[in-house]
Design a protein around this motif. Structure first.
Motif, short mmCIF file in Angstrom:
data_model
loop_
_atom_site.label_atom_id
_atom_site.label_comp_id
_atom_site.label_asym_id
_atom_site.label_seq_id
_atom_site.Cartn_x
_atom_site.Cartn_y
_atom_site.Cartn_z
N LEU A 70 128.01 -1.55 -35.23
CA LEU A 70 127.39 -1.68 -36.55
C LEU A 70 127.75 -0.50 -37.45
O LEU A 70 128.07 -0.66 -38.63
N TYR A 71 127.71 0.70 -36.86
CA TYR A 71 128.06 1.94 -37.57
C TYR A 71 129.48 1.86 -38.12
O TYR A 71 129.76 2.24 -39.26
N SER A 72 130.40 1.31 -37.32
CA SER A 72 131.79 1.17 -37.76
C SER A 72 131.94 0.08 -38.81
O SER A 72 132.73 0.21 -39.76
N THR A 73 131.18 -1.00 -38.66
CA THR A 73 131.29 -2.14 -39.57
C THR A 73 130.78 -1.79 -40.97
O THR A 73 131.20 -2.40 -41.95
N VAL A 74 129.90 -0.82 -41.06
CA VAL A 74 129.43 -0.36 -42.37
C VAL A 74 130.57 0.26 -43.16
O VAL A 74 130.60 0.18 -44.39
N VAL A 75 131.55 0.85 -42.46
CA VAL A 75 132.61 1.63 -43.12
C VAL A 75 133.96 0.90 -43.15
O VAL A 75 134.60 0.80 -44.19
N TYR A 76 134.41 0.40 -42.00
CA TYR A 76 135.80 -0.07 -41.86
C TYR A 76 136.18 -1.26 -42.74
O TYR A 76 137.26 -1.24 -43.37
N PRO A 77 135.39 -2.34 -42.83
CA PRO A 77 135.80 -3.45 -43.70
C PRO A 77 136.02 -3.04 -45.15
O PRO A 77 136.98 -3.50 -45.79
N LYS A 78 135.16 -2.16 -45.66
CA LYS A 78 135.33 -1.68 -47.03
C LYS A 78 136.60 -0.85 -47.16
O LYS A 78 137.32 -0.94 -48.17
N LEU A 79 136.90 -0.04 -46.14
CA LEU A 79 138.15 0.73 -46.17
C LEU A 79 139.36 -0.19 -46.23
O LEU A 79 140.32 0.06 -46.97
N LEU A 80 139.33 -1.25 -45.44
CA LEU A 80 140.46 -2.20 -45.41
C LEU A 80 140.66 -2.87 -46.76
O LEU A 80 141.79 -3.09 -47.21
N ILE A 81 139.56 -3.21 -47.43
CA ILE A 81 139.65 -3.82 -48.76
C ILE A 81 140.19 -2.81 -49.77
O ILE A 81 141.07 -3.12 -50.59
N ASP A 82 139.69 -1.59 -49.69
CA ASP A 82 140.06 -0.57 -50.69
C ASP A 82 141.54 -0.21 -50.64
O ASP A 82 142.16 -0.03 -51.69
#
Length: 304
Positions: A70-82
């Motif tokens: 969950l901790y990773s999912t808060v950050v990584y998907p947004k990084l991939l989009i950005d």
């Protein structure tokens, strides 16, 4: 872009030549995220599938690994989009959501480790009372509280932060973290006090409790038989390694935000990435290799 709170968008200014290296960024972040999901999910599935792992110690480990995902999912998907977008922006409300979810899950990690320390203390120091103390109801409460307590306490901080007015619109990071305070028009004493309270209550207190608990365990086992000492080392050492790793990363997070103006942008980017890189991969490796029963099931995976 105006200074009106309702139309505020935050630009992530922590990237280095994102247009030039966007595919390299994407591949590294994507592979890391997949590794995190797969490694943590493997241990979680093993614990769910095998009846001999349906003990409080392993249930807490599974909850800790779910928290890492969950901790990773808060950050990584947004990084991939950005990294594939022309502009790396986020609305202020979405940024607040990300920062609060990030720190809720970060502090939940310490509370889960505290629950695991208590479980080990009862198991090793009070073995005859263990079935009575660590009943299903107790385990359920200890699984819920590490998520519930941070949510309730951060809601108070959210009310204070939501009232703040933003005067700057470029965040010196690649995701929303505690560097957000640098964007506010006026520094709030109430937010500072609230932050100190949250840090003390959700980080310092659990760490003190964990260290006290394990010191009691080691004192008692030192006087016991070699078998008891071996059991204590096998079950407690992984938890301590995770605690040390995560505590260092959290301290690191606070330090680099304070030092970001004094270091090259590339160095700051690399250091920021480490905040969400090591720990979610470190947990499944430690528990997979150091916990005997989990390691035994991992070795048998190719045969199944």
């Amino acid at each position: 872009m105006g200074e009106n709170f309702n139309v505020t968008y935050i630009t992530f200014g922590g990237y280095v030549e994102v247009e030039k290296y966007k595919y390299a960024y994407f591949v590294v972040i994507f592979i890391t995220y997949i590794l995190i999901i797969c490694s943590n999910s493997t241990i979680i599935c093993l614990i769910c599938i095998h009846p001999n792992l349906h003990e409080p110690m392993y249930i807490f480990i599974a909850a800790l690994l779910v928290n890492s995902v969950l901790y990773s999912t808060v950050v990584y998907p947004k990084l991939l989009i950005d990294v594939l977008s022309e502009k790396q922006v986020i609305s202020y409300s979405a940024c607040l959501f990300q920062i609060f979810m990030f720190y809720i899950l970060v502090t939940s990690e310490f509370l889960f480790l505290a629950a695991m320390a208590y479980d080990r203390y009862v198991s090793i120091c009070k073995p005859l009372q263990y079935p009575t103390i660590m009943r299903k109801t107790t385990v359920t409460v200890l699984l819920i509280l590490p998520w519930l307590i941070p949510v309730c306490e951060f809601l108070l901080a959210g009310i204070l932060v939501f009232k703040q007015r933003v005067c700057k619109f470029t965040l010196p990071s690649i995701f929303c973290n505690n560097s957000l305070h640098s964007l506010y028009c006026v520094k709030s004493r109430a937010i500072t006090i609230c932050g100190i309270f949250l840090f003390t209550n959700l980080t310092v207190c659990p760490v003190v409790f964990i260290l006290f608990t394990y010191s009691r365990i080691f004192i008692i086992t030192y006087r016991s038989s070699p078998e008891v000492r071996k059991k204590a080392a096998q079950t407690c050492l992984p938890h301590l390694l995770v605690l040390i790793c995560f505590s260092l990363l959290l301290t690191y997070n606070v330090v680099i935000v304070r030092l970001e103006a004094d270091m090259p942008k590339t160095v700051f980017l690399i250091m920021t990435l480490q905040l969400v890189l090591y720990h979610p991969l470190f947990n499944p490796i430690i528990y997979g290799l150091k916990m005997t029963e989990i390691y035994r099931h991992l070795k048998n995976l190719p045969r199944t």
